[in-house]
Design a protein around this motif. Sequence first.
Motif, PDB file in Angstrom:
ATOM      1  N   GLY A  57       0.806  -1.216   0.000  1.00 57.17           N
ATOM      2  CA  GLY A  57       0.000   0.000   0.000  1.00 57.17           C
ATOM      3  C   GLY A  57       0.836   1.261   0.000  1.00 57.17           C
ATOM      4  N   LEU A  58       1.932   1.270   0.762  1.00 60.95           N
ATOM      5  CA  LEU A  58       2.791   2.445   0.805  1.00 60.95           C
ATOM      6  C   LEU A  58       3.508   2.637  -0.525  1.00 60.95           C
ATOM      7  N   LEU A  59       4.002   1.556  -1.118  1.00 64.49           N
ATOM      8  CA  LEU A  59       4.647   1.661  -2.430  1.00 64.49           C
ATOM      9  C   LEU A  59       3.686   2.234  -3.458  1.00 64.49           C
ATOM     10  N   ALA A  60       2.430   1.778  -3.437  1.00 63.56           N
ATOM     11  CA  ALA A  60       1.434   2.288  -4.387  1.00 63.56           C
ATOM     12  C   ALA A  60       1.147   3.760  -4.138  1.00 63.56           C
ATOM     13  N   LEU A  61       1.031   4.157  -2.873  1.00 65.36           N
ATOM     14  CA  LEU A  61       0.745   5.557  -2.555  1.00 65.36           C
ATOM     15  C   LEU A  61       1.887   6.463  -3.035  1.00 65.36           C
ATOM     16  N   LEU A  62       3.117   6.005  -2.903  1.00 65.03           N
ATOM     17  CA  LEU A  62       4.244   6.785  -3.411  1.00 65.03           C
ATOM     18  C   LEU A  62       4.160   6.947  -4.923  1.00 65.03           C
ATOM     19  N   LEU A  63       3.738   5.905  -5.620  1.00 65.02           N
ATOM     20  CA  LEU A  63       3.584   6.016  -7.071  1.00 65.02           C
ATOM     21  C   LEU A  63       2.515   7.037  -7.440  1.00 65.02           C
ATOM     22  N   VAL A  64       1.448   7.100  -6.662  1.00 72.85           N
ATOM     23  CA  VAL A  64       0.405   8.098  -6.928  1.00 72.85           C
ATOM     24  C   VAL A  64       0.998   9.501  -6.868  1.00 72.85           C
ATOM     25  N   TRP A  65       1.714   9.792  -5.798  1.00 73.99           N
ATOM     26  CA  TRP A  65       2.226  11.149  -5.615  1.00 73.99           C
ATOM     27  C   TRP A  65       3.384  11.479  -6.551  1.00 73.99           C
ATOM     28  N   GLU A  66       4.241  10.493  -6.806  1.00 71.51           N
ATOM     29  CA  GLU A  66       5.465  10.793  -7.565  1.00 71.51           C
ATOM     30  C   GLU A  66       5.250  10.798  -9.073  1.00 71.51           C
ATOM     31  N   ILE A  67       4.399   9.912  -9.589  1.00 73.07           N
ATOM     32  CA  ILE A  67       4.216   9.864 -11.041  1.00 73.07           C
ATOM     33  C   ILE A  67       2.751   9.943 -11.462  1.00 73.07           C
ATOM     34  N   GLY A  68       1.851  10.205 -10.510  1.00 72.44           N
ATOM     35  CA  GLY A  68       0.470  10.509 -10.866  1.00 72.44           C
ATOM     36  C   GLY A  68      -0.397   9.328 -11.242  1.00 72.44           C
ATOM     37  N   LYS A  69      -0.030   8.120 -10.853  1.00 73.36           N
ATOM     38  CA  LYS A  69      -0.860   6.966 -11.208  1.00 73.36           C
ATOM     39  C   LYS A  69      -2.128   6.922 -10.355  1.00 73.36           C
ATOM     40  N   PRO A  70      -3.290   6.664 -10.953  1.00 78.33           N
ATOM     41  CA  PRO A  70      -4.470   6.377 -10.141  1.00 78.33           C
ATOM     42  C   PRO A  70      -4.224   5.153  -9.262  1.00 78.33           C
ATOM     43  N   TRP A  71      -4.948   5.066  -8.169  1.00 75.54           N
ATOM     44  CA  TRP A  71      -4.701   4.021  -7.171  1.00 75.54           C
ATOM     45  C   TRP A  71      -4.757   2.617  -7.773  1.00 75.54           C
ATOM     46  N   ARG A  72      -5.741   2.354  -8.602  1.00 71.61           N
ATOM     47  CA  ARG A  72      -5.886   1.019  -9.205  1.00 71.61           C
ATOM     48  C   ARG A  72      -4.632   0.644  -9.991  1.00 71.61           C
ATOM     49  N   LEU A  73      -4.120   1.567 -10.778  1.00 69.98           N
ATOM     50  CA  LEU A  73      -2.963   1.272 -11.610  1.00 69.98           C
ATOM     51  C   LEU A  73      -1.676   1.249 -10.795  1.00 69.98           C
ATOM     52  N   ALA A  74      -1.604   2.057  -9.740  1.00 66.08           N
ATOM     53  CA  ALA A  74      -0.434   2.035  -8.864  1.00 66.08           C
ATOM     54  C   ALA A  74      -0.329   0.683  -8.157  1.00 66.08           C
TER      55      ALA A  74
END
Length: 513
Positions: A108-125
Amino acid sequence: MTPTLILKTGTSWPDAWRRCLAVAPEAFRDDRVLNLWNGAWQEDGRALPAVSPVDGSPIAGPPRLDGTTAHRAVCAALDQHRAWCHLPLEERRARIAATLDALTEHRGLLALLLVWEIGKPWRLAQADVDRAIDGVRWYVDGVEPMLAGRSPLDGPVSNIASWNYPMSVLVHALLVQALAGNAVIAKTPTDGGVACLTLACALAAREGVPVTLVSGSGGELSQALVRAPEIGCVSFVGGRDTGAAVATAVADLGKRHVLEQEGLNTWGIWNYSDWDTLTAVIPKLFDYGKQRCTAYPRFVVQRHLFDAFLAAYLPAVRTLRVGHPLAVEQPDDPYPQLDFGPVINAAKAKELKDQVAEAIDRGAVPLHRAAPDDARFLPGQDTSAYVQPVTLLNPPPSSPLHHAEPFGPVDTIVLVDTEAELLAAMNASNGALVATLSTDDRATYDRLAPQIRAFKVGHGAPRSRGDRDELFGGLGASWRGAFVGGDLLVRAVTRGPQGERLPGNFPEYQLLP
């Protein structure tokens, strides 16, 4: 009346940063991430400021090293490589498996970082993280026969990758390369992903995996990460301009290499009538705003089918959901279901908007332009990195949109009258990673598909990089060096029998698997 949106509880960048500090304090400081080399986290390099594409707010930037320090890191990686390559496979397998368990724990934390750093929606992160974990597990479970009669390279594998898939492309590659017996080096993508990669590498390093993670400009670090004699293989994912320079360097040095470069992936429509199937797939083609190496930004359509194509395409593209990936109506609402959020940064958004405006000025016909008011944003947030979906008919030859991959939510359509024109338009970029031909007649597909210069060609369905045992590569200028995927990924980073010719696209030969 549209409800006022708020940030989902517990998902702010400060929340994510605090969690990073708690999970991997060795790799994070109060205000920066560290480089990892010589088996230790180093507080060196010049940390650059960075902002999130999601809302323009400050986030951690890459701590950029100079070339001299980068070469010291490469020399240290060679020492790690010489120790690691003699470790029994079962020990390597155990350490990679333990790393995967740790990545799963912090998914979950890795995905949340992807959201903030490269703008991925949660599903795709989440999908990016899961594909990395599941893909490497497949190798952990089945790598033994792939390594039969093979040995690690003479030096570490150097990985230079684009920012769009930090986990499912870069971390996946690192862990498989290490499983095969190599120490691994990764350069942090300049445009985003440094915190996510730092956390992933911290979890791997704790398990004794010989990973090096450094940041810096490609021009300054290329002497160390590409040309250094200590490097056993260069793995590159990125654009053709940078890739061409890397290709020249590795060819001069005779160095093992895997260079994935961009190409204009096309979708052809010829003697086709299954429009409901096409309508259903159109929104999926916009995942992550088409910021994927296997996105389809070009449709090549038989002229007399153009009206039927539009009737299937336009209703689908009008359903796309765009906005802030963490904006909800109530604090504990589920994550919003979006097709994409921002592009990678405001500069890229401006470039795309300028290219669209210029193409229209020169004769392209706008068929669809979504309204910004339809997107989901927080009150007053910075939206400079967002681009609404656009579709253009017949971009002029002078436009970059005519011949190059836009890497954003911009579709272009070209009309053709003959099969020869269809093939010429589908092969506009001298090679691609994927392509698709939609035609009702299987015999027509079987006849035309081999003439499309893409590594993978779908019949009425999109193709992708694939996972696990699916092979991947590119034709023409979209790929240089060894092909990957399945056992080919292991073969690309190991040595086999004397005189072995790896499947791939090399200056002296091309060998398809």
